[in-house]
Design an enzyme around this catalytic site. Sequence first.
Site, PDB file in Angstrom:
ATOM      1  CG  HIS A 135      -1.864   1.028   1.439  1.00 23.41           C
ATOM      2  ND1 HIS A 135      -1.548   2.321   1.803  1.00 23.41           N
ATOM      3  CD2 HIS A 135      -3.218   1.008   1.323  1.00 23.41           C
ATOM      4  CE1 HIS A 135      -2.652   3.039   1.892  1.00 23.41           C
ATOM      5  NE2 HIS A 135      -3.685   2.265   1.595  1.00 23.41           N
ATOM      6  CG  ASP A 212       0.639  -2.249   6.098  1.00 28.28           C
ATOM      7  OD1 ASP A 212      -0.312  -2.344   6.908  1.00 28.28           O
ATOM      8  OD2 ASP A 212       0.537  -1.669   5.009  1.00 28.28           O
ATOM      9  CD  GLN A 215      -6.753  -3.964   4.087  1.00 29.77           C
ATOM     10  OE1 GLN A 215      -7.743  -4.687   4.276  1.00 29.77           O
ATOM     11  NE2 GLN A 215      -6.853  -2.679   3.857  1.00 29.77           N
ATOM     12  CE  LYS A 238      -7.484   0.242   6.127  1.00 22.79           C
ATOM     13  NZ  LYS A 238      -8.014   0.848   4.905  1.00 22.79           N
ATOM     14  CB  CYS A 376      -3.840   3.474  -1.496  1.00 24.43           C
ATOM     15  SG  CYS A 376      -5.003   4.805  -1.236  1.00 24.43           S
TER      16      CYS A 376
END
Lengths: 418, 157
Positions: A135, A212, A215, A238, A376
């Site tokens: 991302h 990261d 998600q 999220k 993104c």
Amino acid sequence: MSRAEVQLPVADAAAKIAERRADFPALHQEVNGCPLAYLDNAASAQQPLAVIDTIANYQRRDHANVHRGVHTLSQRATEAYEGSRDKLRDFIGAQSRSEIVLTSGTTESINLVAQSFVRPRAGAGDKILITYLEHHANIVPWQIVCEQTGAELTVAPIDDRGQVDLERLYAMMTEDVRMLAVGHVSNALGTINPVEDITAVARDRDIPVLIDGAQATPHMQVDVSDLGCDFYAFSGHKMFGPTGTGVLYGREALLEAMPPYQGGGDMILEVRFDKTTYNELPYKFEAGTPNIAGVVGLGAAVDYLGEVGMENIGAYEQELLAYMTRRLSEIDGIRLYGTAERKASVQSFLLDDIHPHDLGTIVDHKGVAVRSGHHCAMPVMQHFCIPGTLRASLAFYNNHADVDRLVEALLAAKALFA
Amino acid sequence: MNAAPEAQSLRDLYRELVMDHARNPRNFGKLEASTHSAEGINPLCGDKLILYLDVGADDRVRAASFEGTGCVISLASASLLTETVVGMRSTNAARYFDVLRSRLSKAPGGTEPVIDLGKLQALEGVREYPSRVKCATLPWHTLGAALSCSDTPATTE
């Protein structure tokens, strides 16, 4: 309980999860005259009543600044805020609450590591390693550090299923790499990266790893101790919490050695013009009045996910993803992007030669909310030589009917542009 | 276009003329003899287009063309633009955009200058779709950048 449910424990668990849909008020509305099918969860998930009510109750009754007052409301606010930190520590299996830095979201978490950890350690001749799947929030902060330090950004390639080429990645993990930053789950394609294997190799080579996890936390149980990473970043919104909240997990020894990211109130022990002493962890990295109500709400989201059970969520979503993949594949002219072996409940696709914006507008007319564009993650689109896709991303409150509505809407778009 | 049981606003958005220009864009490709050109980017979707103009010594646009990728709305708008601006003075073309933008962005009011937008009226369907107005205006932002000889790509932001 019906006989069928007794015989089929999986269906039983699914039925229980399906009942959770009732907890999310935003899902129960009509959009453009059709019942809403919210399939844009990878962009931002809806919030359950438990979160909404917790925030409202905090605002109505308990609000004051944290860590500052001896008065009752300030103590209540501090307890609620710090209580969320403890919940988040347990949620990701961190050793200590000192390792849970509360931020505005994944983006701030990554920028914090880029500036406070990597920038002082990197220079000309050094490398920062990422992958093609990232991302923009896991690309641009590193580009900024590279500009500041003269280090070079290197990017591991992906294959046509949207999986990181591990052989190439490992070959690129050389001793001049000052940071390996990799997504746990791809937001654009849903790919689940084998982050346990990647961190194991990185540790052997003394390369610090940031994951990261924006998600990942809505879909699966995350345990940073098992993962063995140095940093783990994720966002509240999220995972059914409020926007403007997030976490940076960092190994205590690393955080201890890092300079502050921002200066201000709350991050100091003593301020004198000749020398200021910084506060202990994690407060050293939390300058200024934080998003107290948001963090309190995020704590409620963690509680809620605990009740539903991350394992139940994962199992339910995998079944739903398989259903969506099958239904989408049946549409003539569909092209699926992101067909990795291990995936979270996300599917990117294109239909005929219809532009994603046109598709997005038409399915919105049917009450179906999906994301259209580059998500993104422009380099992912560049890999496939396309400007963008339509992306349907599922949460545990979605069901077969939502998927059916998406398919119907796509067929309508197809007819419209035939 | 199939005029089956879709909402009126959707039929308004994807009018026949718009669909025709999107499917068969006029003046598509590089203009070799261009005097002005600019790149336009819509950061929302990543669409890119390049607009080429040939402006004569009398300040009139002699020819216009474009290339790039886009949705139905942006392709149709770019195609219609290249037909519309030929013969116009470059200063008029910029003013024309102001009128078009206000016409696309809100319901027509009484205070706007009365200008016949001709075929461009076909784009008025975007009024009901605020997120799509930028698709329609991107080529016109790019026109502005080309005429002002700007080196930085035009965006809809």
